[in-house]
Write a protein that holds these residues in place. Structure first.
Motif, PDB file in Angstrom:
ATOM      1  N   TYR A  48       0.826  -1.203   0.000  1.00 47.89           N
ATOM      2  CA  TYR A  48       0.000   0.000   0.000  1.00 47.89           C
ATOM      3  C   TYR A  48       0.866   1.260   0.000  1.00 47.89           C
ATOM      4  CZ  TYR A  48      -3.886  -3.109   1.230  1.00 47.89           C
ATOM      5  OH  TYR A  48      -4.831  -4.091   1.228  1.00 47.89           O
ATOM      6  N   LEU A  49       1.966   1.217   0.778  1.00 48.15           N
ATOM      7  CA  LEU A  49       2.832   2.402   0.846  1.00 48.15           C
ATOM      8  C   LEU A  49       3.495   2.680  -0.495  1.00 48.15           C
ATOM      9  CD1 LEU A  49       4.139   4.591   2.612  1.00 48.15           C
ATOM     10  CD2 LEU A  49       5.935   2.958   3.170  1.00 48.15           C
ATOM     11  N   ALA A  68      -4.504   9.077  -5.986  1.00 48.47           N
ATOM     12  CA  ALA A  68      -5.723   8.401  -6.415  1.00 48.47           C
ATOM     13  C   ALA A  68      -6.062   7.308  -5.402  1.00 48.47           C
ATOM     14  CB  ALA A  68      -5.512   7.796  -7.798  1.00 48.47           C
ATOM     15  N   SER A  69      -7.198   6.669  -5.596  1.00 49.19           N
ATOM     16  CA  SER A  69      -7.608   5.593  -4.687  1.00 49.19           C
ATOM     17  C   SER A  69      -6.596   4.439  -4.744  1.00 49.19           C
ATOM     18  CB  SER A  69      -8.991   5.074  -5.094  1.00 49.19           C
ATOM     19  OG  SER A  69      -9.318   3.917  -4.352  1.00 49.19           O
ATOM     20  N   LEU A  70      -6.339   3.829  -3.550  1.00 46.31           N
ATOM     21  CA  LEU A  70      -5.406   2.701  -3.480  1.00 46.31           C
ATOM     22  C   LEU A  70      -6.065   1.380  -3.856  1.00 46.31           C
ATOM     23  CD1 LEU A  70      -3.408   3.531  -0.209  1.00 46.31           C
ATOM     24  CD2 LEU A  70      -2.857   4.074  -2.590  1.00 46.31           C
ATOM     25  N   GLY A  71      -7.357   1.462  -4.207  1.00 44.78           N
ATOM     26  CA  GLY A  71      -8.050   0.256  -4.627  1.00 44.78           C
ATOM     27  C   GLY A  71      -8.596  -0.578  -3.483  1.00 44.78           C
ATOM     28  N   GLU A  72      -8.587  -0.033  -2.279  1.00 43.62           N
ATOM     29  CA  GLU A  72      -9.082  -0.762  -1.101  1.00 43.62           C
ATOM     30  C   GLU A  72     -10.163   0.063  -0.423  1.00 43.62           C
ATOM     31  OE1 GLU A  72      -8.674  -3.675   0.035  1.00 43.62           O
ATOM     32  OE2 GLU A  72      -6.939  -4.426  -1.070  1.00 43.62           O
ATOM     33  N   PRO A  73     -11.412  -0.445  -0.376  1.00 42.28           N
ATOM     34  CA  PRO A  73     -12.491   0.327   0.273  1.00 42.28           C
ATOM     35  C   PRO A  73     -12.242   0.578   1.762  1.00 42.28           C
ATOM     36  CG  PRO A  73     -13.379  -1.466  -1.059  1.00 42.28           C
ATOM     37  CD  PRO A  73     -11.905  -1.673  -0.990  1.00 42.28           C
ATOM     38  N   ILE A  74     -11.405  -0.226   2.397  1.00 37.45           N
ATOM     39  CA  ILE A  74     -11.196  -0.064   3.840  1.00 37.45           C
ATOM     40  C   ILE A  74     -10.562   1.281   4.172  1.00 37.45           C
ATOM     41  CG2 ILE A  74     -11.056  -2.514   4.420  1.00 37.45           C
ATOM     42  CD1 ILE A  74      -8.048  -2.343   4.134  1.00 37.45           C
ATOM     43  N   PHE A  75      -9.897   1.917   3.186  1.00 39.05           N
ATOM     44  CA  PHE A  75      -9.289   3.221   3.433  1.00 39.05           C
ATOM     45  C   PHE A  75     -10.304   4.354   3.331  1.00 39.05           C
ATOM     46  CE2 PHE A  75      -5.516   0.773   2.175  1.00 39.05           C
ATOM     47  CZ  PHE A  75      -4.678   1.065   3.256  1.00 39.05           C
ATOM     48  N   THR A  76     -11.558   4.028   2.956  1.00 40.97           N
ATOM     49  CA  THR A  76     -12.602   5.055   2.843  1.00 40.97           C
ATOM     50  C   THR A  76     -13.627   4.965   3.970  1.00 40.97           C
ATOM     51  OG1 THR A  76     -13.979   3.642   1.415  1.00 40.97           O
ATOM     52  CG2 THR A  76     -12.349   5.057   0.340  1.00 40.97           C
ATOM     53  N   TRP A  82      -7.657   1.063   9.077  1.00 37.18           N
ATOM     54  CA  TRP A  82      -6.702   1.126   7.969  1.00 37.18           C
ATOM     55  C   TRP A  82      -6.633   2.573   7.479  1.00 37.18           C
ATOM     56  CZ3 TRP A  82      -3.728  -2.937   6.270  1.00 37.18           C
ATOM     57  CH2 TRP A  82      -4.021  -4.184   6.866  1.00 37.18           C
ATOM     58  N   TYR A  83      -5.397   3.149   7.538  1.00 38.04           N
ATOM     59  CA  TYR A  83      -5.227   4.571   7.259  1.00 38.04           C
ATOM     60  C   TYR A  83      -3.925   4.795   6.490  1.00 38.04           C
ATOM     61  CZ  TYR A  83      -8.229   4.366  11.421  1.00 38.04           C
ATOM     62  OH  TYR A  83      -9.194   4.045  12.320  1.00 38.04           O
ATOM     63  N   TRP A  84      -3.901   5.944   5.761  1.00 38.63           N
ATOM     64  CA  TRP A  84      -2.632   6.424   5.218  1.00 38.63           C
ATOM     65  C   TRP A  84      -2.547   7.920   5.477  1.00 38.63           C
ATOM     66  CZ3 TRP A  84      -3.162  10.197   1.597  1.00 38.63           C
ATOM     67  CH2 TRP A  84      -4.303  10.205   0.794  1.00 38.63           C
ATOM     68  N   SER A  99      -6.120   9.680   4.490  1.00 38.25           N
ATOM     69  CA  SER A  99      -7.169   8.830   3.920  1.00 38.25           C
ATOM     70  C   SER A  99      -8.520   9.240   4.472  1.00 38.25           C
ATOM     71  CB  SER A  99      -6.892   7.369   4.260  1.00 38.25           C
ATOM     72  OG  SER A  99      -6.936   7.171   5.673  1.00 38.25           O
ATOM     73  N   ASP A 100      -9.574   8.930   3.707  1.00 41.33           N
ATOM     74  CA  ASP A 100     -10.933   9.260   4.151  1.00 41.33           C
ATOM     75  C   ASP A 100     -11.264   8.580   5.470  1.00 41.33           C
ATOM     76  OD1 ASP A 100     -11.224  10.753   1.866  1.00 41.33           O
ATOM     77  OD2 ASP A 100     -12.203   9.111   0.741  1.00 41.33           O
ATOM     78  N   SER A 101     -10.675   7.410   5.727  1.00 48.92           N
ATOM     79  CA  SER A 101     -10.981   6.681   6.963  1.00 48.92           C
ATOM     80  C   SER A 101     -10.451   7.384   8.209  1.00 48.92           C
ATOM     81  CB  SER A 101     -10.398   5.263   6.889  1.00 48.92           C
ATOM     82  OG  SER A 101      -8.993   5.329   6.687  1.00 48.92           O
ATOM     83  N   LEU A 102      -9.468   8.294   8.020  1.00 49.06           N
ATOM     84  CA  LEU A 102      -8.869   8.967   9.165  1.00 49.06           C
ATOM     85  C   LEU A 102      -9.632  10.212   9.574  1.00 49.06           C
ATOM     86  CD1 LEU A 102      -6.424   8.492  11.002  1.00 49.06           C
ATOM     87  CD2 LEU A 102      -5.066   9.906   9.453  1.00 49.06           C
ATOM     88  N   LEU A 103     -10.488  10.711   8.665  1.00 48.23           N
ATOM     89  CA  LEU A 103     -11.281  11.929   8.896  1.00 48.23           C
ATOM     90  C   LEU A 103     -10.364  13.078   9.295  1.00 48.23           C
ATOM     91  CD1 LEU A 103     -14.449  10.414  10.665  1.00 48.23           C
ATOM     92  CD2 LEU A 103     -14.102  10.951   8.240  1.00 48.23           C
TER      93      LEU A 103
END
Length: 454
Positions: A48-49, A68-76, A82-84, A99-103
């Protein structure tokens, strides 16, 4: 198994070693598995990195562009675990992209914990995340525009709970497997010790058979390590028999060599009258008595050390009863015998007859109407007791101590030499037994004779 036994020592040492090695193996295997799981998890985060770095630095930019998207829905998914994150390393407090998951949160990076980078400028470690999560983070320092450009921290984090669950599942299976292995090893050790020491138990049983007179030597095929012991024991038993035989022969020769000259001296003295002849006769009789006494002791001492001599107690008592019934038939003495069936004396029949015969004869001499002889077997010990009771006048404590001395007689009106009870005491001592006189419940004298049982 008793704590002092060889079997217990072998089993305890093997079991203790098993209980030390298996937990150590469990700790080592668990640690190795944890490292393997962490490497696999880090490899996943590295993918992922690498994708994140590639999507933000393409086109020769000097600063990261929005990836762009990393191709993994878990990051959204918010707080999915799961965060970047991309953050400048110039002291900025806020990241450039997350990432969207980190808000609106940000990651606590390994560089902030003081973790040193490896050769690829990558740091790995655990850190707390949003919503009290435990995260595994891989962080790398990137210069998009080359060595002289500004440095950025690229970080990808995953839920470390997956690592914990994998390790917990493996640890549970590992503990169960090693517990079964340990139990199997302990049981195998127990049976191995029992099987390995079984020849020694066979030797012990064979020695008991020799002592009881059921066998003459150790028989059977034994392992090579124990066969020399079997041979040496058989040689020792045979040597013991030969020594006893030679001792008996020498005792007989000595008795013959001494008694014949004494008889000649006594006969010659009787042919002459006078104080000198009387004194010679008296001293010759004393010498004959002493020679007989000490030769008897030597004979019994030799026999009592011989292995394998046993005597049936009940048959001897019944034979003595028949003899004494005939001797004291005119007086109407009732002789009662109560003996335990199968009881055996560890010694020669002649000695047992001499000891018990003297006690019964003495009891019959003084009894008014009845004499009773019985046996008692000691609990848990290879000993038994012969008890002789009569209803005669009995003896005082002082008389009981005096009567067992050689040649002591309390009443000259009764026939005898005064040697009977002292002979019993001597023979009992040589067989390492105990002899005592005490008041009888029948009103007379009780004689207790404790002897070794076969």
């Amino acid at each position: 198994m008793r704590p002092s036994s060889l079997a217990f020592r072998l089993f305890a040492s093997a079991a203790a070693w098993t209980l030390v090695v298996i937990p150590a193996a469990a700790i080592l295997l668990s640690s190795l598995y944890r490292q393997a799981v962490e490497r696999n998890f880090d490899a996943r985060l590295n993918v992922y990195l690498t994708s994140l770095v590639a999507s933000t630095t393409e086109g020769g930019v000097t600063s990261p562009k929005e990836p762009a998207s990393l191709g993994e829905p878990i990051f959204t998914i918010p707080f999915s675990g799961w965060y970047w994150q991309i953050k400048p390393l110039d002291g900025a407090t806020r990241p450039v992209f997350v990432s969207d998951s980190l808000l609106d949160q940000q990651l606590y990076l390994p560089s902030q914990s003081g973790i040193s980078p490896d050769q690829s400028l990558t740091r790995r470690g655990y850190a707390p995340g949003p919503d009290n999560q435990n995260l595994r983070i891989v962080e790398r320092e990137i210069r998009p525009g080359g060595p002289q450009s500004k440095s950025y921290s690229y970080a990808v984090a995953g839920d470390a709970g997956e690592i914990g669950r994998d390790i917990a599942e493996f640890t549970t299976m590992l503990i169960a497997a090693l517990a079964l292995l340990g139990l199997g090893l302990v049981m195998a050790t127990f049976f191995q010790v029992r099987f390995g020491l079984s020849p020694l138990r066979a030797i012990r049983q064979d020695l008991a058979a020799i002592r009881s007179g059921e066998a003459e030597k150790l028989e059977g095929e034994l392992p090579d390590e124990i066969r020399p012991l079997q041979q040496e024991l058989n040689a020792l038993i045979q040597s013991n028999r030969e020594i006893v035989d030679r001792a008996r022969m020498h005792v007989g020769n000595l008795a013959h060599a001494l008694k014949t000259p004494l008889s000649v001296i006594r006969n010659e003295a009787q042919a002459h009258q006078g104080p000198l002849s009387d004194k010679v006769i008296e001293q010759a009789e004393i010498m004959r008595t002493q020679i007989t006494h000490h030769l008897d002791r030597a004979r019994v001492a030799a026999r009592s050390s011989l292995i394998g001599d046993t005597t049936e107690v009940e048959s001897v008592l019944q034979a003595l009863k028949r003899t004494l019934d005939r001797i004291y038939d005119e007086r109407g003495i009732e002789l009662e015998v109560e003996a335990s069936p199968g009881l055996k004396f560890q010694g020669e029949k002649q000695d047992f007859e001499e000891m018990v015969g003297n006690l019964l004869d003495n009891a019959c001499k003084w009894a008014r109407t009845s004499v009773r002889v019985s046996t008692e077997q000691a609990s848990g010990k290879p000993r038994f007791t012969v008890i002789v009771d009569d209803d005669g006048p009995g003896l005082t404590e002082e008389e009981r101590e005096k009567v067992v001395k050689r040649g002591q007689r309390l009443d000259e009106s009764k026939p005898g030499s005064g040697l009977g009870l002292s002979i019993v005491a001597d023979l009992t001592h040589l067989y390492k037994g105990r002899f005592a006189l005490e008041p009888s419940p029948e009103g007379g004298l009780r004689a207790r004779l404790e002897l070794p049982a076969a």
